[in-house]
Design a protein around this motif. Structure first.
Motif, mmCIF file in Angstrom:
data_model
loop_
_atom_site.group_PDB
_atom_site.id
_atom_site.type_symbol
_atom_site.label_atom_id
_atom_site.label_comp_id
_atom_site.label_asym_id
_atom_site.label_seq_id
_atom_site.Cartn_x
_atom_site.Cartn_y
_atom_site.Cartn_z
ATOM 1 N N THR A 266 4.594 -72.562 -12.110
ATOM 2 C CA THR A 266 5.868 -72.256 -11.451
ATOM 3 C C THR A 266 6.813 -73.443 -11.500
ATOM 4 N N GLY B 211 4.484 -67.145 -9.527
ATOM 5 C CA GLY B 211 5.427 -67.597 -8.497
ATOM 6 C C GLY B 211 5.178 -66.984 -7.129
ATOM 7 N N VAL B 212 4.778 -65.731 -7.079
ATOM 8 C CA VAL B 212 4.532 -65.085 -5.780
ATOM 9 C C VAL B 212 3.032 -65.024 -5.498
ATOM 10 N N CYS B 213 2.296 -64.303 -6.330
ATOM 11 C CA CYS B 213 0.870 -64.085 -6.042
ATOM 12 C C CYS B 213 0.068 -65.378 -6.150
ATOM 13 N N THR C 18 5.337 -65.951 -21.021
ATOM 14 C CA THR C 18 4.567 -65.427 -19.888
ATOM 15 C C THR C 18 3.174 -65.006 -20.313
ATOM 16 N N ILE D 94 3.790 -58.892 -13.199
ATOM 17 C CA ILE D 94 4.407 -57.920 -14.095
ATOM 18 C C ILE D 94 4.120 -58.252 -15.557
ATOM 19 N N SER D 95 4.165 -59.536 -15.898
ATOM 20 C CA SER D 95 3.931 -59.878 -17.304
ATOM 21 C C SER D 95 2.530 -59.456 -17.710
ATOM 22 N N PHE E 195 8.138 -73.681 -15.184
ATOM 23 C CA PHE E 195 9.158 -72.746 -15.667
ATOM 24 C C PHE E 195 10.443 -72.831 -14.866
ATOM 25 N N CYS F 201 4.123 -64.854 -14.640
ATOM 26 C CA CYS F 201 5.565 -65.053 -14.579
ATOM 27 C C CYS F 201 5.953 -65.362 -13.140
ATOM 28 N N THR F 202 7.180 -64.985 -12.756
ATOM 29 C CA THR F 202 7.623 -65.284 -11.395
ATOM 30 C C THR F 202 6.851 -64.471 -10.358
ATOM 31 N N SER F 203 6.405 -63.264 -10.732
ATOM 32 C CA SER F 203 5.625 -62.476 -9.774
ATOM 33 C C SER F 203 4.151 -62.895 -9.789
#
Lengths: 153, 143
Positions: free
Chosen positions: B124, B109-111, B98, B36-37, B127, B104-106
């Motif tokens: 990750t 952190g995810v991808c 970010t 998202i960032s 942060f 960022c978290t998406s």
């Protein structure tokens, strides 16, 4: 501009937003309770990552067997960037902000559907993006990076 | 484990899987990282040639997804600080951080973790730890 890509973008965004609210990530108090690791810890958001990462990994695994994505474009290569001070300082800065307000970018934008105050956060984030852009050394070749797919802001 | 905690964990797990589905589809269908960032920052920096409308549609979808939840299940819990200074300073740091870290978290952190990116692992872990220390200081040291 392929209609498929546009519809897919919107659909994925909607699904992502649904996931954020179902998981509780759109509630800053819930996020801060997870980040209160050394205090009154609520472990729920660990389950968000536990759910998200394997599912995403599955799709990445399926995609590795393909030359093109479903829209027909070539998959971009991952950006070939070092683990450097910028990465760590950037992550630390993000961590402070996240720990202060309990929002990261996705949930802040999603929460616009819940309350008006996230607008302040989103606007402040935009300012932060712009400051980062100004602080960044001159890009080497954005056009080349965009073509090769190895892009990140 | 209390029933409330079990329910909360389960709901978060399901929500996480939906997030994973969204991010996974965004990759498989469009070859895009659901960071998202990156999508949002790119609108400011005009980084994404030819992808602006796709990014806008994805980002616009986020609150729409929440609206759908609201329509079906009612407004979810939402507690945000009232202090404008915290909102603004926190927001600026999130945006600055970010964009500098490239995710960022998406995104990280995810991808990033989903594809076992060492860079994302470092980002990750950093942060997460710093955020936890921030909350500790704000809640248990400063008051």
């Amino acid at each position: 501009m392929k209609p498929f890509r546009l519809i897919a973008s919107l659909g994925c965004g909607i699904l992502f937003g649904l996931g954020l609210v179902i998981s509780g990530m759109s509630n800053p108090a819930k996020v801060l309770a997870f980040l209160d690791f050394f205090g009154a810890w609520d472990p729920s958001l660990a389950a968000v990552m536990a759910g998200a990462i394997p599912v995403t990994a599955l799709f990445y695994w399926v995609a590795r067997r393909r030359a093109l994505d479903v829209s027909g474009a070539a998959f971009p290569n991952p950006p070939a960037q070092a683990i450097d001070r910028r990465l760590v300082l950037g992550a630390a800065t993000f961590g402070i902000g996240w720990g202060l307000v309990g929002f990261c970018p996705g949930p802040a934008i999603a929460a616009l559907a819940l309350d008006w105050r996230p607008i302040l956060v989103v606007a402040a984030m935009a300012v932060g993006f712009d400051v980062a852009r100004r602080l960044r050394p001159a890009p080497t070749n954005l056009a080349r990076d965009a073509v090769s797919g190895s892009v990140s802001p | 484990m209390t029933p409330n905690l079990a329910q909360s964990l389960l709901q978060s797990l399901i929500g996480g899987m939906v997030i994973g589905l969204a991010a996974g589809l965004f990759w498989l269908l469009n070859g895009r990282v659901a960071g998202i960032s990156g999508l949002a920052a790119g609108l400011i920096t005009r980084h994404w040639q030819g992808r602006t409308l796709e990014n806008l549609l994805f980002l616009a979808g986020l609150p729409v997804g929440v609206l759908i939840y609201r329509a079906e299940l009612g407004a979810p819990p939402f507690v945000l600080t009232e202090q404008p200074v915290v909102l603004v300073v926190g927001g600026v740091l999130v945006g600055l951080g970010t964009a500098t870290a490239g995710g960022c978290t998406s995104g990280h952190g995810v991808c990033g973790l989903a594809r076992l990116s060492p860079r994302s692992m470092v980002a990750t872990a950093t942060f997460m730890l710093v955020a936890m220390i921030t909350v500790f200081v704000a809640r248990h040291v400063l008051p």
